[in-house]
Structures are given as structure tokens and as C-alpha cells.
Motif scaffolding. Structure first.
Motif, PDB file in Angstrom:
ATOM      1  N   LEU A 100      30.211  37.733  -0.352  1.00 32.75           N
ATOM      2  CA  LEU A 100      29.360  37.807  -1.559  1.00 32.75           C
ATOM      3  C   LEU A 100      28.200  38.564  -1.461  1.00 32.75           C
ATOM      4  CD1 LEU A 100      30.283  34.001  -2.116  1.00 32.75           C
ATOM      5  CD2 LEU A 100      31.391  35.765  -2.860  1.00 32.75           C
ATOM      6  N   VAL A 101      27.924  39.012  -0.206  1.00 34.85           N
ATOM      7  CA  VAL A 101      26.588  39.775  -0.299  1.00 34.85           C
ATOM      8  C   VAL A 101      26.704  40.956  -0.772  1.00 34.85           C
ATOM      9  CG1 VAL A 101      24.658  40.696   1.441  1.00 34.85           C
ATOM     10  CG2 VAL A 101      25.708  38.485   1.756  1.00 34.85           C
ATOM     11  N   ALA A 102      25.630  41.281  -1.600  1.00 37.71           N
ATOM     12  CA  ALA A 102      25.952  42.925  -2.355  1.00 37.71           C
ATOM     13  C   ALA A 102      25.554  43.805  -1.189  1.00 37.71           C
ATOM     14  CB  ALA A 102      24.791  42.930  -3.244  1.00 37.71           C
ATOM     15  N   LYS A 103      26.408  44.846  -1.272  1.00 42.47           N
ATOM     16  CA  LYS A 103      26.471  46.044  -0.319  1.00 42.47           C
ATOM     17  C   LYS A 103      26.134  47.273  -1.027  1.00 42.47           C
ATOM     18  CE  LYS A 103      29.665  43.952   2.884  1.00 42.47           C
ATOM     19  NZ  LYS A 103      30.947  44.141   3.500  1.00 42.47           N
ATOM     20  N   PRO A 104      25.327  48.206  -0.626  1.00 47.40           N
ATOM     21  CA  PRO A 104      24.941  49.361  -1.090  1.00 47.40           C
ATOM     22  C   PRO A 104      26.413  50.275  -1.320  1.00 47.40           C
ATOM     23  CG  PRO A 104      24.015  49.520   1.152  1.00 47.40           C
ATOM     24  CD  PRO A 104      24.621  48.109   0.902  1.00 47.40           C
ATOM     25  N   SER A 105      26.347  50.779  -2.589  1.00 40.67           N
ATOM     26  CA  SER A 105      27.398  51.829  -2.628  1.00 40.67           C
ATOM     27  C   SER A 105      27.284  52.888  -2.158  1.00 40.67           C
ATOM     28  CB  SER A 105      27.709  51.689  -4.116  1.00 40.67           C
ATOM     29  OG  SER A 105      26.690  52.409  -4.883  1.00 40.67           O
ATOM     30  N   GLY A 106      28.530  53.682  -1.917  1.00 42.94           N
ATOM     31  CA  GLY A 106      28.056  55.310  -1.631  1.00 42.94           C
ATOM     32  C   GLY A 106      28.645  55.407  -0.095  1.00 42.94           C
ATOM     33  N   PRO A 107      28.525  56.728   0.283  1.00 43.80           N
ATOM     34  CA  PRO A 107      28.974  57.074   1.566  1.00 43.80           C
ATOM     35  C   PRO A 107      27.819  56.387   2.749  1.00 43.80           C
ATOM     36  CG  PRO A 107      27.985  58.720   0.800  1.00 43.80           C
ATOM     37  CD  PRO A 107      28.042  57.789  -0.369  1.00 43.80           C
ATOM     38  N   LYS A 108      28.336  55.886   3.673  1.00 44.40           N
ATOM     39  CA  LYS A 108      27.459  55.424   4.770  1.00 44.40           C
ATOM     40  C   LYS A 108      26.710  56.482   5.531  1.00 44.40           C
ATOM     41  CE  LYS A 108      30.794  51.687   6.229  1.00 44.40           C
ATOM     42  NZ  LYS A 108      31.743  51.427   7.439  1.00 44.40           N
ATOM     43  N   THR A 109      25.532  56.194   5.979  1.00 41.18           N
ATOM     44  CA  THR A 109      24.943  57.204   6.563  1.00 41.18           C
ATOM     45  C   THR A 109      25.350  57.487   8.155  1.00 41.18           C
ATOM     46  OG1 THR A 109      22.856  55.455   7.400  1.00 41.18           O
ATOM     47  CG2 THR A 109      22.828  56.544   5.391  1.00 41.18           C
ATOM     48  N   ARG A 110      25.360  58.533   8.239  1.00 38.15           N
ATOM     49  CA  ARG A 110      25.662  59.012   9.581  1.00 38.15           C
ATOM     50  C   ARG A 110      24.632  59.681  10.275  1.00 38.15           C
ATOM     51  NH1 ARG A 110      31.150  62.428   9.485  1.00 38.15           N
ATOM     52  NH2 ARG A 110      30.836  61.751  11.604  1.00 38.15           N
ATOM     53  N   ARG A 111      24.520  59.425  11.767  1.00 35.38           N
ATOM     54  CA  ARG A 111      23.476  59.973  12.594  1.00 35.38           C
ATOM     55  C   ARG A 111      23.832  61.423  12.866  1.00 35.38           C
ATOM     56  NH1 ARG A 111      23.117  56.051  17.734  1.00 35.38           N
ATOM     57  NH2 ARG A 111      24.680  57.469  18.214  1.00 35.38           N
ATOM     58  N   SER A 112      22.852  62.033  12.985  1.00 38.30           N
ATOM     59  CA  SER A 112      22.833  63.453  13.153  1.00 38.30           C
ATOM     60  C   SER A 112      23.075  63.658  14.656  1.00 38.30           C
ATOM     61  CB  SER A 112      21.649  64.188  12.942  1.00 38.30           C
ATOM     62  OG  SER A 112      20.881  63.798  13.984  1.00 38.30           O
ATOM     63  N   GLU A 113      23.731  64.933  14.891  1.00 37.10           N
ATOM     64  CA  GLU A 113      24.140  65.150  16.283  1.00 37.10           C
ATOM     65  C   GLU A 113      23.084  65.183  17.305  1.00 37.10           C
ATOM     66  OE1 GLU A 113      26.960  65.711  17.957  1.00 37.10           O
ATOM     67  OE2 GLU A 113      27.884  65.229  15.571  1.00 37.10           O
ATOM     68  N   ALA A 114      21.722  65.518  16.797  1.00 38.55           N
ATOM     69  CA  ALA A 114      20.619  65.357  17.436  1.00 38.55           C
ATOM     70  C   ALA A 114      20.104  63.941  17.713  1.00 38.55           C
ATOM     71  CB  ALA A 114      19.421  66.063  16.616  1.00 38.55           C
ATOM     72  N   ASP A 115      20.356  63.190  16.817  1.00 41.62           N
ATOM     73  CA  ASP A 115      20.062  61.775  16.992  1.00 41.62           C
ATOM     74  C   ASP A 115      21.016  61.175  18.100  1.00 41.62           C
ATOM     75  OD1 ASP A 115      17.994  61.533  15.144  1.00 41.62           O
ATOM     76  OD2 ASP A 115      19.192  60.887  13.609  1.00 41.62           O
ATOM     77  N   LYS A 116      22.320  61.378  18.163  1.00 38.07           N
ATOM     78  CA  LYS A 116      23.179  60.974  19.160  1.00 38.07           C
ATOM     79  C   LYS A 116      22.906  61.584  20.457  1.00 38.07           C
ATOM     80  CE  LYS A 116      27.184  61.072  15.878  1.00 38.07           C
ATOM     81  NZ  LYS A 116      28.412  61.406  15.586  1.00 38.07           N
ATOM     82  N   GLU A 117      22.611  62.821  20.610  1.00 40.36           N
ATOM     83  CA  GLU A 117      22.106  63.363  21.994  1.00 40.36           C
ATOM     84  C   GLU A 117      20.875  62.841  22.387  1.00 40.36           C
ATOM     85  OE1 GLU A 117      22.313  66.119  25.237  1.00 40.36           O
ATOM     86  OE2 GLU A 117      23.614  65.349  23.551  1.00 40.36           O
TER      87      GLU A 117
END
Length: 60
Positions: free
Chosen positions: A4-21
């Protein structure tokens, strides 16, 4: 109840390759910092205290 909690619509944010590294390198550095302490503790338990001073990170 979570359905029942409102969730933001649209695509999920993805971490960049630099953030992953960066996260991978941060985890590797933390592990490298823990290893000497674990080794020293194990040697102390065995009664073989090393006479070598603590190694400090070189700040790379």
C-alpha cells in the motif's frame, strides 16, 4: 502493508560503472586493513608475538 506504500514511478536508478568500481575497491581496502590485525591476533593466541612494527597504509 508494504503493497500500500506509494512507490516512485519510472525506471530504477542504476549505479554507474565508476560507482561499482569504487565500492569494490573500498571493500578490498577494508579487507586489506583487517588482515594484519587478524594475523597478529592469531599469532598472539599461538604465543608467537611478532617483533615487526605495525604496517601503515601508504595512502595510494
Amino acid at each position: 502493508m508494504n503493497a500500500l506504500v506509494a512507490k516512485p514511478s519510472g525506471p530504477k536508478t542504476r549505479r554507474s560503472e565508476a560507482d561499482k568500481e569504487n565500492e569494490r575497491l573500498r571493500a578490498r581496502a577494508e579487507k586489506a586493513e583487517r588482515e594484519p590485525a587478524k594475523t597478529k591476533a592469531a599469532l598472539e593466541i599461538m604465543g608467537k608475538v611478532p617483533d615487526v612494527p605495525a604496517v601503515t597504509p601508504c595512502g595510494r
